[in-house]
Structure formats: structure tokens, C-alpha cells
Design a protein around this motif. Structure first.
Motif, PDB file in Angstrom:
ATOM      1  N   GLY A 278       0.419  -0.982   0.142  1.00 52.33           N
ATOM      2  CA  GLY A 278       0.303   0.435  -0.057  1.00 52.33           C
ATOM      3  C   GLY A 278       0.689   1.181   0.319  1.00 52.33           C
ATOM      4  O   GLY A 278       1.750   1.668  -1.173  1.00 52.33           O
ATOM      5  N   ALA A 279       0.826   2.051   0.508  1.00 54.08           N
ATOM      6  CA  ALA A 279       1.228   3.661   0.710  1.00 54.08           C
ATOM      7  C   ALA A 279       2.778   2.682   1.437  1.00 54.08           C
ATOM      8  O   ALA A 279       2.710   2.508   2.336  1.00 54.08           O
ATOM      9  CB  ALA A 279       0.333   4.364   1.620  1.00 54.08           C
TER      10      ALA A 279
ATOM     11  N   GLU B 255      -6.961 -12.169   9.616  1.00 51.19           N
ATOM     12  CA  GLU B 255      -6.028 -11.683   9.618  1.00 51.19           C
ATOM     13  C   GLU B 255      -5.910 -10.501   7.761  1.00 51.19           C
ATOM     14  O   GLU B 255      -5.276  -9.665   7.700  1.00 51.19           O
ATOM     15  CB  GLU B 255      -5.217 -12.664   8.779  1.00 51.19           C
ATOM     16  CG  GLU B 255      -4.212 -13.104   9.370  1.00 51.19           C
ATOM     17  CD  GLU B 255      -3.848 -12.296  11.074  1.00 51.19           C
ATOM     18  OE1 GLU B 255      -2.329 -12.757  10.462  1.00 51.19           O
ATOM     19  OE2 GLU B 255      -3.845 -12.606  11.845  1.00 51.19           O
ATOM     20  N   GLY B 256      -7.427 -10.978   7.045  1.00 54.90           N
ATOM     21  CA  GLY B 256      -7.780  -9.980   5.889  1.00 54.90           C
ATOM     22  C   GLY B 256      -7.744  -8.417   6.889  1.00 54.90           C
ATOM     23  O   GLY B 256      -8.722  -7.859   7.621  1.00 54.90           O
ATOM     24  N   GLY B 257      -7.578  -7.511   6.360  1.00 55.03           N
ATOM     25  CA  GLY B 257      -7.319  -6.027   6.534  1.00 55.03           C
ATOM     26  C   GLY B 257      -6.160  -4.852   6.214  1.00 55.03           C
ATOM     27  O   GLY B 257      -5.530  -6.027   6.031  1.00 55.03           O
ATOM     28  N   THR B 258      -5.572  -4.174   6.509  1.00 57.71           N
ATOM     29  CA  THR B 258      -4.794  -3.208   6.183  1.00 57.71           C
ATOM     30  C   THR B 258      -4.371  -3.599   7.413  1.00 57.71           C
ATOM     31  O   THR B 258      -4.101  -3.266   8.695  1.00 57.71           O
ATOM     32  CB  THR B 258      -4.917  -1.479   6.660  1.00 57.71           C
ATOM     33  OG1 THR B 258      -6.317  -1.715   5.315  1.00 57.71           O
ATOM     34  CG2 THR B 258      -3.888  -0.763   5.763  1.00 57.71           C
TER      35      THR B 258
ATOM     36  N   ALA C 195       0.046  -2.318   3.922  1.00 57.92           N
ATOM     37  CA  ALA C 195       0.100  -3.561   3.297  1.00 57.92           C
ATOM     38  C   ALA C 195      -1.227  -4.314   3.321  1.00 57.92           C
ATOM     39  O   ALA C 195      -1.872  -4.311   4.229  1.00 57.92           O
ATOM     40  CB  ALA C 195       1.375  -4.832   4.070  1.00 57.92           C
ATOM     41  N   ALA C 196      -2.171  -4.290   2.689  1.00 60.07           N
ATOM     42  CA  ALA C 196      -3.755  -4.713   2.652  1.00 60.07           C
ATOM     43  C   ALA C 196      -3.582  -6.332   2.163  1.00 60.07           C
ATOM     44  O   ALA C 196      -2.870  -6.699   1.380  1.00 60.07           O
ATOM     45  CB  ALA C 196      -4.270  -4.734   1.001  1.00 60.07           C
ATOM     46  N   VAL C 197      -4.548  -7.373   3.230  1.00 57.20           N
ATOM     47  CA  VAL C 197      -3.758  -8.915   3.278  1.00 57.20           C
ATOM     48  C   VAL C 197      -5.564  -8.760   2.737  1.00 57.20           C
ATOM     49  O   VAL C 197      -6.484  -8.454   3.401  1.00 57.20           O
ATOM     50  CB  VAL C 197      -4.126  -9.206   4.575  1.00 57.20           C
ATOM     51  CG1 VAL C 197      -4.221 -10.940   4.448  1.00 57.20           C
ATOM     52  CG2 VAL C 197      -2.668  -8.796   4.956  1.00 57.20           C
ATOM     53  N   GLU C 198      -5.694  -9.975   1.516  1.00 52.96           N
ATOM     54  CA  GLU C 198      -7.218 -10.436   1.639  1.00 52.96           C
ATOM     55  C   GLU C 198      -7.530 -11.598   1.621  1.00 52.96           C
ATOM     56  O   GLU C 198      -5.586 -12.488   1.110  1.00 52.96           O
ATOM     57  CB  GLU C 198      -7.213  -9.854  -0.443  1.00 52.96           C
ATOM     58  CG  GLU C 198      -8.819 -11.022  -0.771  1.00 52.96           C
ATOM     59  CD  GLU C 198      -9.300 -10.193  -1.683  1.00 52.96           C
ATOM     60  OE1 GLU C 198      -9.614 -10.013  -2.375  1.00 52.96           O
ATOM     61  OE2 GLU C 198      -7.854 -11.088  -3.124  1.00 52.96           O
TER      62      GLU C 198
ATOM     63  N   GLN D 283      -7.408   0.146   9.866  1.00 49.30           N
ATOM     64  CA  GLN D 283      -6.341  -0.573   9.844  1.00 49.30           C
ATOM     65  C   GLN D 283      -6.575  -2.109  11.038  1.00 49.30           C
ATOM     66  O   GLN D 283      -7.234  -1.269  12.229  1.00 49.30           O
ATOM     67  CB  GLN D 283      -5.020   0.486  10.427  1.00 49.30           C
ATOM     68  CG  GLN D 283      -4.281   1.192   9.963  1.00 49.30           C
ATOM     69  CD  GLN D 283      -3.771   2.537  10.552  1.00 49.30           C
ATOM     70  OE1 GLN D 283      -2.920   2.204  11.507  1.00 49.30           O
ATOM     71  NE2 GLN D 283      -3.454   3.759   9.982  1.00 49.30           N
ATOM     72  N   MET D 284      -5.851  -2.928  11.093  1.00 46.82           N
ATOM     73  CA  MET D 284      -6.076  -3.980  11.875  1.00 46.82           C
ATOM     74  C   MET D 284      -5.303  -4.658  12.703  1.00 46.82           C
ATOM     75  O   MET D 284      -5.337  -4.710  13.499  1.00 46.82           O
ATOM     76  CB  MET D 284      -7.608  -5.204  10.967  1.00 46.82           C
ATOM     77  CG  MET D 284      -6.426  -5.984   9.908  1.00 46.82           C
ATOM     78  SD  MET D 284      -5.099  -6.380  10.960  1.00 46.82           S
ATOM     79  CE  MET D 284      -5.022  -8.117  11.205  1.00 46.82           C
ATOM     80  N   ARG D 285      -4.391  -3.674  12.246  1.00 45.63           N
ATOM     81  CA  ARG D 285      -3.316  -4.410  13.144  1.00 45.63           C
ATOM     82  C   ARG D 285      -1.543  -3.464  13.172  1.00 45.63           C
ATOM     83  O   ARG D 285      -0.927  -2.817  11.768  1.00 45.63           O
ATOM     84  CB  ARG D 285      -2.605  -5.899  12.841  1.00 45.63           C
ATOM     85  CG  ARG D 285      -1.294  -6.640  14.082  1.00 45.63           C
ATOM     86  CD  ARG D 285      -1.267  -7.932  13.698  1.00 45.63           C
ATOM     87  NE  ARG D 285      -2.523  -8.979  14.062  1.00 45.63           N
ATOM     88  CZ  ARG D 285      -2.622  -9.825  12.910  1.00 45.63           C
ATOM     89  NH1 ARG D 285      -1.208 -10.434  12.010  1.00 45.63           N
ATOM     90  NH2 ARG D 285      -3.859 -10.183  13.236  1.00 45.63           N
ATOM     91  N   SER D 286      -0.806  -3.432  13.545  1.00 45.40           N
ATOM     92  CA  SER D 286       0.156  -2.706  13.825  1.00 45.40           C
ATOM     93  C   SER D 286       1.349  -2.914  14.044  1.00 45.40           C
ATOM     94  O   SER D 286       1.685  -3.485  15.118  1.00 45.40           O
ATOM     95  CB  SER D 286       0.278  -1.369  14.662  1.00 45.40           C
ATOM     96  OG  SER D 286      -0.572  -0.070  13.913  1.00 45.40           O
TER      97      SER D 286
END
Length: 370
Positions: free
Chosen positions: A133-134, A193-196, A216-219, A319-322
Motif C-alpha cells: 500500500g502507501a 487476518e484480512g485488512g490493512t 499493506a493490505a491482506v485479502e 488498520q487492523m494491526r500495527s
């Protein structure tokens, strides 16, 4: 303080009782007997799709039955080991019992979480796509770190994986990657785990050593099965073929075997380049496309139901995880509040704690929505 083995074993048995109740071993035995009868039919393979569905269902049912009964046997064995150690006052035997107790508590906890996976597609294998991602080159590097993290997680558990597509960034890392996890319940486990995902660190690509935030995006989607009814008319698909490439644009194939498939009505794009031939890449791309469209269809249906119920709040934030590597070390899930101070272990595939917390959170969210 000495371990209270009696209480610990009692707690394990209580958990296993609830696991057996949810699993319903009697019904599972009946299902296995029925599937074995179908699998023994001499004309089974006259219908390839039906045969694969039967053998796959039989394999899953047997694995589930063995998993539960095998865990019961381990609890029994632990009890015998503890009795031997205590009767003979054998420190070595009790130390072995302590190690087995730690291992067993983790295994029973994972099995308990498995019983919570009751969604429509939770039993399926999974297709995971990671996209930078960005954040420029740091984001591409982060995408590659996440790919390794998930592949290491699967390796730790002995789960077979297959990388279907990798699109390399120019300087370092990946633009995107798609892989399968070919084991029952892979989707149920990995769907959380899906999300940003967000990474904060001193950038190894910044010559001034500045801190950089990248995304990063996880699908995660369930793998399509032959029994799923998703028909895609040929006139809705645009197929482009191109030459596969490796890191830095290096050509890894001298023929146009890679496939980019676009579903025109939805704009959904799937690329496949890791199979040996264009035909194989096209088949793999179609399977992933069907999976994505099936999930999209279900999501649209769910959105309509929520709108009718007057509940339109999103269940996932941006954002789901940092993952923070500087100025301190921490990985934290922003939905469940689960966190650890060891990012190195996490990036090496130690994510079971996050997955378990995510599944429990997801179940609570579903109940709240009902």
C-alpha cells in the motif's frame, strides 16, 4: 509454585467435553460411515466432481474425528504420567509431564477455537493475497515480510502452501503476491487476518535513517470448490497473456504463459504466473476469480440484510494491526487488543495468538450483529 496437575487436567477435560459436544462425535461417525460407503462405490470416479467432493469430505471428517479422540488420549496419557511421577517421586517424569501439559494446553486451546469456526466457508482452504500500500519501497518490503510470515506460520503447522503469483517491485519487495493454504479450516483461521496492516520502523531504504510508516493490505478468500455454483459467462471475462518475470523485472519464462484475468462487470482482476503453462495459469486464475466473486456475492447479500436491519456500521477499521519496530518493539491488533513485544517472532510466523484472539473477537461480533 508446584503445578496443580489435578486441577489442570480437570480443566482440560472440561474443555474437551465442550469440544466433543460441539463436534458431536456420534454424528461425525455416522457421516464417516456414509461417506466411506459412497467412496467404495465402483462407479464413484465416473463423476469426477462428485468423487472429489466425497473423498475430500471423508478426509476432513476423519481428520476431525481423529483430532478430537487423539486429544482425549493425550489427556489420559498425561494423567498416567503424572501418577507415575508422583507415586515414585520422580522429578524427571514430573518435568516431562510439565512439558506435555504446556503443549497440551496449547493444542486443546487451538481445538477449542476450531469448534468456534462455524461460518459458511470456514472449513475451506484459503487463498491469500497481499498487496503493498502507501509507503513506497518500504511498503513493498513490508508486503514481502508478510508473505514470509504467513508461509512460515503454515510451515510451523505442517500446512501445504502454493504460491500462485508474485509481482516484484522494482527496488525491493513485492507489489503483490497470492498463495493458497491447502488444508481444511485455513479460511476460518486466516479470515481474521484480512485488512490493512501497518509497519512503523527506521527505513533501511532511507539514507538519513528516518522513521517510516508503510501499509499493506491482506485479502483472504475461501477456495472455490466444484460444488459451488458460480458461473461466469465468457463475455464477462477479459484475458491478457504476458511473459512471467522475476525480481527486478528478470524474465523467468521465455513464453507468454502468465495470465491476467479481468471480470468486466466488477473490475475484479486476478493475475497468475507461477504455473508452467498458460492453460494451468488460466485455470488457476479462474478458480481464484470464482472464489472472489462468490465472496463478493455473499458480502452484497449480507450488506442488503444489514441495511434492512438498520445496521450499516463497518466491522473493520482502516488498520487492523500495527507492527512497531521503532521507537519501541510491539505488534498489536487494534480490534482485539492482543499484543506482543516480540515482532521478530511474529514475522517468523508466530501468529497463533493473534489468530485465536481474532476468531474469538469475530464470533463476538457476529453474536452482537444477530
Amino acid at each position: 509454585m508446584a503445578t496443580d496437575f489435578q486441577q489442570e487436567i480437570k480443566d482440560l477435560r472440561t474443555t474437551m467435553t465442550s469440544v466433543r459436544d460441539v463436534t458431536d462425535l456420534g454424528a461425525l461417525e455416522t457421516q464417516i460411515a456414509d461417506l466411506e460407503q459412497q467412496a467404495a462405490a465402483p462407479d464413484l470416479w465416473d463423476d469426477q466432481e462428485k468423487a472429489q467432493a466425497v473423498t475430500s469430505a471423508l478426509s476432513r471428517a476423519k481428520a476431525e474425528f481423529d483430532r478430537v479422540t487423539g486429544m482425549d488420549a493425550r489427556v489420559d496419557d498425561l494423567e498416567v504420567l503424572v501418577e507415575m511421577g508422583q507415586e515414585e517421586n520422580d522429578a524427571e517424569t514430573l518435568a516431562e509431564a510439565e512439558r506435555e501439559l504446556t503443549s497440551l494446553k496449547k493444542a486443546v486451546g487451538e481445538l477449542e477455537v476450531r469448534t468456534l469456526l462455524s461460518g459458511e466457508y470456514d472449513e475451506r482452504e484459503a487463498v491469500v493475497t497481499i498487496r503493498a500500500g502507501a509507503g513506497g519501497v518500504d511498503a513493498a518490503d513490508f508486503a514481502e515480510m508478510l508473505l514470509r510470515m504467513y508461509l512460515r506460520w503454515a510451515e510451523r503447522h505442517g500446512y501445504p502452501t502454493k504460491v500462485m503469483d508474485t509481482s516484484y517491485a522494482e527496488e525491493a519487495g513485492l507489489k503483490s503476491a497470492t498463495f493458497e493454504v491447502n488444508v481444511p479450516y485455513a479460511y476460518g483461521n486466516l479470515s481474521v487476518e484480512g485488512g490493512t496492516h501497518r509497519l512503523v520502523r527506521i527505513s533501511p531504504f532511507d539514507n538519513q535513517g528516518r522513521r517510516q510508516t508503510s501499509f499493506a493490505a491482506v485479502e483472504v478468500i475461501p477456495l472455490i470448490e466444484g460444488t459451488d455454483s458460480i458461473e461466469i459467462p465468457e463475455n464477462e471475462l477479459k484475458i491478457d497473456v504476458f511473459r512471467s518475470s522475476g525480481p527486478g523485472g528478470q524474465s523467468v519464462n521465455t513464453t507468454d504463459s502468465a495470465v491476467r484475468m479481468t471480470h468486466i462487470p466488477t473490475g475484479t482482476v486476478v493475475s497468475m504466473q507461477n504455473e508452467k503453462s498458460q492453460i494451468q495459469n488460466r485455470a488457476a486464475a479462474l478458480r481464484v476469480m470464482q472464489s472472489r466473486l462468490l465472496l463478493l456475492k455473499r458480502a452484497e447479500e449480507a450488506a442488503v440484510k444489514k441495511e434492512m436491519a438498520g445496521d450499516v456500521k463497518a466491522s473493520w477499521g482502516d488498520q487492523m494491526r500495527s507492527y512497531v519496530l521503532n521507537p519501541y518493539q510491539m505488534v498489536k491488533d487494534l480490534r482485539t487488543e492482543f499484543e506482543t513485544g516480540n515482532p521478530t517472532a511474529v514475522f517468523d510466523g508466530d501468529i497463533d495468538g493473534f489468530i485465536e484472539a481474532g476468531i474469538r473477537w469475530q464470533i463476538a461480533e457476529r453474536k452482537a450483529d444477530d
